[in-house]
Motif scaffolding. Structure first.
Motif, mmCIF file in Angstrom:
data_model
loop_
_atom_site.group_PDB
_atom_site.id
_atom_site.type_symbol
_atom_site.label_atom_id
_atom_site.label_comp_id
_atom_site.label_asym_id
_atom_site.label_seq_id
_atom_site.Cartn_x
_atom_site.Cartn_y
_atom_site.Cartn_z
ATOM 1 N N SER A 67 0.844 -1.190 0.000
ATOM 2 C CA SER A 67 0.000 0.000 0.000
ATOM 3 C C SER A 67 0.878 1.237 0.000
ATOM 4 O O SER A 67 1.779 1.363 0.841
ATOM 5 C CB SER A 67 -0.911 -0.003 1.227
ATOM 6 N N ILE A 68 0.622 2.153 -0.920
ATOM 7 C CA ILE A 68 1.407 3.380 -1.030
ATOM 8 C C ILE A 68 0.542 4.560 -0.603
ATOM 9 O O ILE A 68 -0.648 4.629 -0.943
ATOM 10 C CB ILE A 68 1.929 3.569 -2.475
ATOM 11 N N TYR A 69 1.121 5.465 0.163
ATOM 12 C CA TYR A 69 0.367 6.650 0.562
ATOM 13 C C TYR A 69 1.323 7.760 0.968
ATOM 14 O O TYR A 69 2.491 7.505 1.244
ATOM 15 C CB TYR A 69 -0.601 6.337 1.709
ATOM 16 N N ARG A 70 0.818 8.975 0.979
ATOM 17 C CA ARG A 70 1.615 10.150 1.319
ATOM 18 C C ARG A 70 1.054 10.825 2.574
ATOM 19 O O ARG A 70 -0.148 10.829 2.799
ATOM 20 C CB ARG A 70 1.606 11.185 0.183
ATOM 21 N N ASP A 71 1.952 11.401 3.334
ATOM 22 C CA ASP A 71 1.580 12.191 4.507
ATOM 23 C C ASP A 71 2.128 13.594 4.314
ATOM 24 O O ASP A 71 3.329 13.824 4.475
ATOM 25 C CB ASP A 71 2.154 11.553 5.778
ATOM 26 N N GLY A 72 1.262 14.519 3.962
ATOM 27 C CA GLY A 72 1.705 15.885 3.694
ATOM 28 C C GLY A 72 2.300 16.573 4.906
ATOM 29 O O GLY A 72 3.203 17.391 4.784
ATOM 30 N N ALA A 73 1.818 16.237 6.088
ATOM 31 C CA ALA A 73 2.316 16.874 7.308
ATOM 32 C C ALA A 73 3.767 16.499 7.585
ATOM 33 O O ALA A 73 4.509 17.258 8.214
ATOM 34 C CB ALA A 73 1.444 16.489 8.490
ATOM 35 N N LYS A 74 4.173 15.329 7.118
ATOM 36 C CA LYS A 74 5.541 14.856 7.350
ATOM 37 C C LYS A 74 6.382 14.890 6.080
ATOM 38 O O LYS A 74 7.536 14.453 6.095
ATOM 39 C CB LYS A 74 5.518 13.435 7.918
ATOM 40 N N ASN A 75 5.811 15.388 4.998
ATOM 41 C CA ASN A 75 6.528 15.399 3.715
ATOM 42 C C ASN A 75 7.112 14.034 3.386
ATOM 43 O O ASN A 75 8.242 13.923 2.882
ATOM 44 C CB ASN A 75 7.636 16.459 3.716
ATOM 45 N N THR A 76 6.359 13.014 3.623
ATOM 46 C CA THR A 76 6.846 11.649 3.480
ATOM 47 C C THR A 76 5.842 10.776 2.726
ATOM 48 O O THR A 76 4.632 10.897 2.918
ATOM 49 C CB THR A 76 7.127 11.029 4.862
ATOM 50 N N MET A 77 6.387 9.937 1.884
ATOM 51 C CA MET A 77 5.598 8.904 1.210
ATOM 52 C C MET A 77 5.977 7.567 1.824
ATOM 53 O O MET A 77 7.145 7.348 2.168
ATOM 54 C CB MET A 77 5.891 8.899 -0.291
ATOM 55 N N TYR A 78 4.999 6.693 1.956
ATOM 56 C CA TYR A 78 5.235 5.406 2.598
ATOM 57 C C TYR A 78 4.899 4.252 1.660
ATOM 58 O O TYR A 78 4.082 4.387 0.756
ATOM 59 C CB TYR A 78 4.380 5.274 3.865
ATOM 60 N N LEU A 79 5.532 3.125 1.921
ATOM 61 C CA LEU A 79 5.162 1.887 1.263
ATOM 62 C C LEU A 79 4.962 0.861 2.366
ATOM 63 O O LEU A 79 5.924 0.416 2.987
ATOM 64 C CB LEU A 79 6.231 1.416 0.280
ATOM 65 N N GLN A 80 3.723 0.533 2.608
ATOM 66 C CA GLN A 80 3.394 -0.467 3.615
ATOM 67 C C GLN A 80 3.360 -1.825 2.942
ATOM 68 O O GLN A 80 2.611 -2.037 1.989
ATOM 69 C CB GLN A 80 2.037 -0.129 4.238
ATOM 70 N N MET A 81 4.169 -2.754 3.440
ATOM 71 C CA MET A 81 4.307 -4.061 2.818
ATOM 72 C C MET A 81 3.912 -5.137 3.815
ATOM 73 O O MET A 81 4.335 -5.109 4.972
ATOM 74 C CB MET A 81 5.756 -4.283 2.368
ATOM 75 N N SER A 82 3.128 -6.080 3.361
ATOM 76 C CA SER A 82 2.709 -7.168 4.233
ATOM 77 C C SER A 82 2.854 -8.495 3.516
ATOM 78 O O SER A 82 3.034 -8.539 2.296
ATOM 79 C CB SER A 82 1.265 -6.963 4.690
ATOM 80 N N ASP A 83 2.785 -9.569 4.288
ATOM 81 C CA ASP A 83 2.911 -10.926 3.741
ATOM 82 C C ASP A 83 4.130 -11.044 2.829
ATOM 83 O O ASP A 83 4.061 -11.556 1.711
ATOM 84 C CB ASP A 83 1.642 -11.305 2.976
ATOM 85 N N LEU A 84 5.236 -10.536 3.330
ATOM 86 C CA LEU A 84 6.453 -10.512 2.537
ATOM 87 C C LEU A 84 6.986 -11.923 2.300
ATOM 88 O O LEU A 84 6.833 -12.819 3.154
ATOM 89 C CB LEU A 84 7.506 -9.660 3.238
ATOM 90 N N ASN A 85 7.603 -12.112 1.154
ATOM 91 C CA ASN A 85 8.227 -13.387 0.818
ATOM 92 C C ASN A 85 9.629 -13.135 0.289
ATOM 93 O O ASN A 85 9.983 -11.990 -0.031
ATOM 94 C CB ASN A 85 7.368 -14.152 -0.190
ATOM 95 N N PRO A 86 10.453 -14.161 0.205
ATOM 96 C CA PRO A 86 11.854 -13.955 -0.209
ATOM 97 C C PRO A 86 12.000 -13.253 -1.555
ATOM 98 O O PRO A 86 13.010 -12.575 -1.780
ATOM 99 C CB PRO A 86 12.402 -15.383 -0.250
ATOM 100 N N GLU A 87 11.001 -13.383 -2.438
ATOM 101 C CA GLU A 87 11.075 -12.713 -3.741
ATOM 102 C C GLU A 87 10.942 -11.198 -3.628
ATOM 103 O O GLU A 87 11.197 -10.470 -4.587
ATOM 104 C CB GLU A 87 9.987 -13.247 -4.676
ATOM 105 N N ASP A 88 10.549 -10.707 -2.463
ATOM 106 C CA ASP A 88 10.471 -9.265 -2.235
ATOM 107 C C ASP A 88 11.813 -8.679 -1.800
ATOM 108 O O ASP A 88 11.928 -7.456 -1.647
ATOM 109 C CB ASP A 88 9.413 -8.961 -1.173
ATOM 110 N N THR A 89 12.796 -9.529 -1.594
ATOM 111 C CA THR A 89 14.120 -9.054 -1.218
ATOM 112 C C THR A 89 14.711 -8.207 -2.340
ATOM 113 O O THR A 89 14.804 -8.652 -3.476
ATOM 114 C CB THR A 89 15.051 -10.244 -0.917
#
Length: 114
Positions: A67-89
């Protein structure tokens, strides 16, 4: 303008991690931002993108897990990652979409391993 990634680390398969991309200016001023990732020996690939109108998109293989989202108050964009597997390395980077050469940072390494 600079973009600095952080938040990577070692995580077990099935785990979660949230990456951050902090901008030196108003993160909401970017028309289109994206997360990319690269494995040594392979080309950098698009992971997810965020458009200023709120539209987001993901690589087909990642839908539902990232999930990708931005927080204008922190001038930051995030990438929330779940159910990670070795192919995400990979090393994960943020940049505009399309990417601009001078905005590539050192990235943040994500390693999924037991």
């Amino acid at each position: 303008v600079r973009l600095v990634e952080s938040g990577g680390g070692l995580v077990q398969p099935g785990g979660s991690l949230t990456l951050s991309c902090e901008a030196s200016t108003n993160i909401l001023s970017f028309g289109a931002l994206a997360w990319y990732r690269q494995v040594p020996g392979k080309e950098r690939e698009l992971v997810a993108y965020s458009i200023s109108n709120g539209v987001t998109g993901y690589a087909d293989s990642l839908k539902g897990r990232f999930s990708i989202y931005r927080d204008g108050a922190k001038n930051t964009m995030y990438l929330q990652m779940s159910d990670l597997n070795p192919e995400d390395t990979a090393a994960y980077y943020c940049n505009t979409r399309p990417p601009v050469r001078h905005l590539w940072g050192p990235g943040t390494q994500v390693t999924v391993s037991s």
